[in-house]
Design a protein around this motif. Structure first.
Motif: not given
Lengths: 355, 355, 355, 355
Positions: A226-234
């Protein structure tokens, strides 16, 4: 131009003076075949991510970035907002050697610094910083970042990690581990990576590849997906998404599938221990603290260290106020022996000079 | 796992599907010898910077970063403040494909977008955007960024660059060139890199290495050294300083000293031209615009493109509303012939279906 | 609801507990007549800016923002980039009480903290921080911010400001003065504002209006106009441009043209001195340091302070580890006498309890 | 200096040319009594927050900031991360008149702009922007911001708000309402503030105080309290926490408890309608669109508008390509009649000139 003119003989100033290990290079060469989809949508990247999942025995989220500064800063930024505080040791790399990168990536998070002799945080120091200020005029503590091993070469035991994690939970803080040399900690403790991280309460790990034998690259591993949400965008927005991703991930396949990640680290640790052993009885030379990983910190007078530098040896003196000797995956015992011999001679000369 | 399972046969979706060219790989292997000082304080990095200075016939400042998103964003951030505006074409990569990276690195600069059919800015469009708003309620225009070649495969002539530079000077704007495929522009124009850049008024160039045959890496080149003040700090803080820098810079030595940077680009351009020539007379297939560099944009009905994709061909359709075929340094003529043949057959089938 | 229920009797916890002084309120009421152009394009704003120019005897650039956090942060952000460092005392408001605002507005600048007993920076402490790190792995020092008076109530002499300015020049640093209570320093030193600032080498001053008797508002004054380039855009983007600007600037006209800015501060200073005098001989109560401005810091045991609080008195204890009593422009001598009496009684009771 | 010299006769260029309404001023004066705790820990602030809770018939979280730029930008920043996109109309104030503030406060969020004739978003335009790009190379849509009334003076009906909210929910987007003139929308629709906001799916409202009759100040209202987590820290860090908060909140008490918030807006709306009615038949003068709130947009030739300006009338022409006449809470009918007369005369002269 001959190779000799371009590179230097083995040194012990930093483990990032070393090159690419055979397993990483070979995988990179293997990956250099035909075409592959870009931005991570390739087979090598999937394979590397899976190798991490196997290594950590859990279905973690894995991201590949270029370097440790970015890995740590992006991970921390994903765990807090600009008005939050990040608790760290005063010698932490994020505080002392990343030129304000955590503050930049998070748009202003403040590092809340715990004084620490050996670079280790403790439940007490976390408690103190987490409770010192409770008003809106000061950043609200939100994350703890621990460096494993510490900048001063110490390794947290699993029990220490667990105690820190308990302190984090008590104060509603996330736990990030800066593992630029994580493999060295694993080699030291002889425990599974899972045990040292998520099973002990670590939320996010930055796993260092560069010092472990790669040319470039670190992995950011979220144990709580859950903490990784949208980390790819980041990552993309922050300039940390490689287009030819396979060349960042194939080396991980090489390291992880072969086990070189651990044997590299174990070798480096052994070389540090060997060096420490060899210099233990040299008069005027004191080893500052326990040699847990691949660094040896040495106290010696200028009368010893200056002549040593004049003989061509490089080492850092700005970390922890001591001379740091760092051993990499390719450290050469014969070359260490040369260093020991020179250090002995310099110490002897200095002693004679005093008499 | 066999190599074949991991990589794919040659495709023409993007030039970043290609691998590392021999000259870059060989230099990287050569660099993997012994130890080297980190963070750019090594001989390979100095040599690469000098190679750029020779190539551009001027004492420029050269920085090496990991990818194009970072190169462009850091360069732009160094040319403006958060409350300034950056003029670009509506199809510019910084606007359409960098996930807000320029806004992130500059902490809020706004991209001021000029509508452009072929992706080219003009003095008129710059003038219009530079004068549209003169009040403090809107970002003050401060920089122009042009993409050379454009995202739609067009190359600015030297005269066009000079005219844009004149417009910039008239409005007090700096001129940045996004040269992710700069080599392809040089190959097309057969003019010197110096002519195409600083002699025509470009202040900062981002020179793309990845698409030119490297694994990873771009160069940021400041022709006006004053503009480069503290740019090294900027790179460090933004997670764009490689510790084992030699592996980012040796490939540049390989590309530049051998001339491969230009022959790679020229080959890619030739392949694009060849493909365009071969498909020129296929009924139902129209080449959208002049093929200046290594991209061919094609208009064709879904009845043609869908079957082509079903035969396994990959191409982007989201740029400029056309099917993009992109040719890389390693494009293979035989494979292009296969593509041409398949496109002919699909076009024929589609035509038959209509009858 | 009666007024009494809403507001509290006079306290000495902070000078921002006070209200609007007559001169400021009256000007605000005068300004509330008819219509006026917005965003500072009105006569009151011009008049306020001119009043500052007269006060400082120089053609400075003046900007009006809402509060001190913004004033300081925007000024600092205009003097450095995200990868630069800002030297300040460890007790500086920007470090301890602005929730990371300087880091936020500058997108990551690090505060480099000098330990200081009285909150004052010295040429030595600046020299030390300016030279401690010279590598790109640590933010490059670029600005010094001094608080005049300090958070601990001390006033820099003109000679001290000049010495600091000389240290700044020697290291290429800009000099910013956080003057949230600048008027109190002027009242103490009985020197002209010009003397205390630009003639002594200050580049930018944040002049506090709120504590000086206004409802809201601070002025940012650039003595070097070049440093103010585009600062109006910076304010606008950062949400610090008032639309009905006259209500932020008319009070300044009221304060400056009437001289109330100085008489207000002088009164507050006198009240602090009076309080210090009255309590000087109370046993068990120690005044921590010289009372230069409008704050008195007191050491006393919990046995004294707790009963004092129980009698309804408010004071801060988190600054400098002492009890802070702060006197505002409207401090009432009779009320101070009540405080003195209560403090005497509490001290006496505590002493009796010990016997 | 006489008041007349400083302020101007009533104009219709902007509603922020007006002053403070009696109810707001009187409350501010009432608040200026004795001391009060700072930073919002005072009775006036609690009373203002409660007045909002009563007005909206729900236990919302209320924050008070200095201006609309900050209110909108902080609210948006709290709803998204830097790599997210904010959907808005192309004429939205956040896009056209806040100098990149949303990008600054969010550290890079991109505004995704829907073209709109009347400034209104529609479910279709939201759907289009929410689905246009689904890849990590473009900011991920995360928030919709609607301006109520729009910059072009149109009011969304409750049904329109509900339809937009449904589109937001379908795409996982938060819904923010920029209500710089929210009171004017309420006055137009004659529905409860609750109905127009949270009961119709609005998550966060920025309620404008300045144009409604205050000197300075806007309220940020979170109907979903979870979204407000740590928003107080966000305000503090961003320089939007007033120390003497009572002077920012007492005027709200004055406006809300007296009902002036609504009567002020209703008067402004009526004046706009009256003006529109009076000029409806003037030849050469066309009212651009429905007059829903307090703005009237007029098309007229330069031959009419220029002479009108020469007679001393001020109006904006840069919004929506028309002449904007804006009516504030204190608009004076007699003065409007003067404007109508002058417009008639200018139109007549222009017509004669053509003949």
């Amino acid at each position: 131009m001959s190779k000799e003119n371009i590179n230097i003989v083995q040194q012990f100033a930093s483990d990032n003076y070393s090159g690419i290990c055979p397993e990483a290079l070979s995988a990179m060469q293997d990956a250099n075949f035909g075409h592959a989809s870009s931005y991570g949508d390739d087979a090598w990247t999937g394979r590397a991510a899976n190798a991490f999942r196997q290594l950590f025995e859990t279905d973690c989220e894995v991201f590949f970035v270029f370097n440790g500064t970015a890995a740590n800063s992006l991970a921390l930024a994903s765990l807090c907002q600009s008005y939050h505080g990040v608790i760290c040791a005063d010698s932490a790399h994020v505080e002392t050697d990343e030129c304000g990168a955590p503050e930049f990536f998070s748009n202003g998070s403040k590092l809340l610094v715990a004084h620490s002799a050996d670079g280790k945080l403790t439940p007490d120091s976390i408690h103190e910083l987490a409770t010192k200020r409770q008003d809106i005029h000061y950043p609200k503590p939100r994350v703890v970042t621990m460096t494993q091993p510490t900048e001063t070469g110490r390794v947290y035991t699993t029990e220490e990690v667990q105690a820190i994690s308990a302190a984090c939970k008590a104060h509603g803080l996330s736990l990030h581990m800066d593992g630029a040399r994580f493999a060295n900690a694993c080699a030291k403790l002889e425990q599974s990576p899972a045990e040292l991280t998520w099973r002990s309460g670590v939320d996010v790990l930055c796993f260092g590849g560069t010092k472990n034998g790669m040319a470039v690259g670190e992995a950011v591993i979220f144990f709580d997906r859950k903490l990784a949400a949208d980390f790819d965008y980041r990552c993309k927005q922050a300039g940390q998404l490689a287009s030819k991703m396979r060349f960042l991930t194939a080396p991980w396949v090489g390291l992880l599938e072969s086990g070189a990640w651990l044997t590299n680290a174990a070798h480096a640790n052994r070389c540090a221990a060997y060096f420490a052993e060899q210099i233990a009885t040299i008069p005027g030379v004191t080893i500052v603290s326990a040699v847990d990983a691949n660094a040896v910190f040495v106290h010696a007078s200028e009368g010893i260290l200056e002549p040593l530098q004049k003989r061509g040896w490089k080492f850092y003196t700005f970390i922890g106020g001591a001379a740091r000797f760092m051993f990499s995956w390719d450290a050469d015992l014969a070359r260490i022996d040369e260093l020991v011999r020179d250090l002995q001679e310099c110490a002897l000369s200095a002693k004679d000079a005093l008499v």
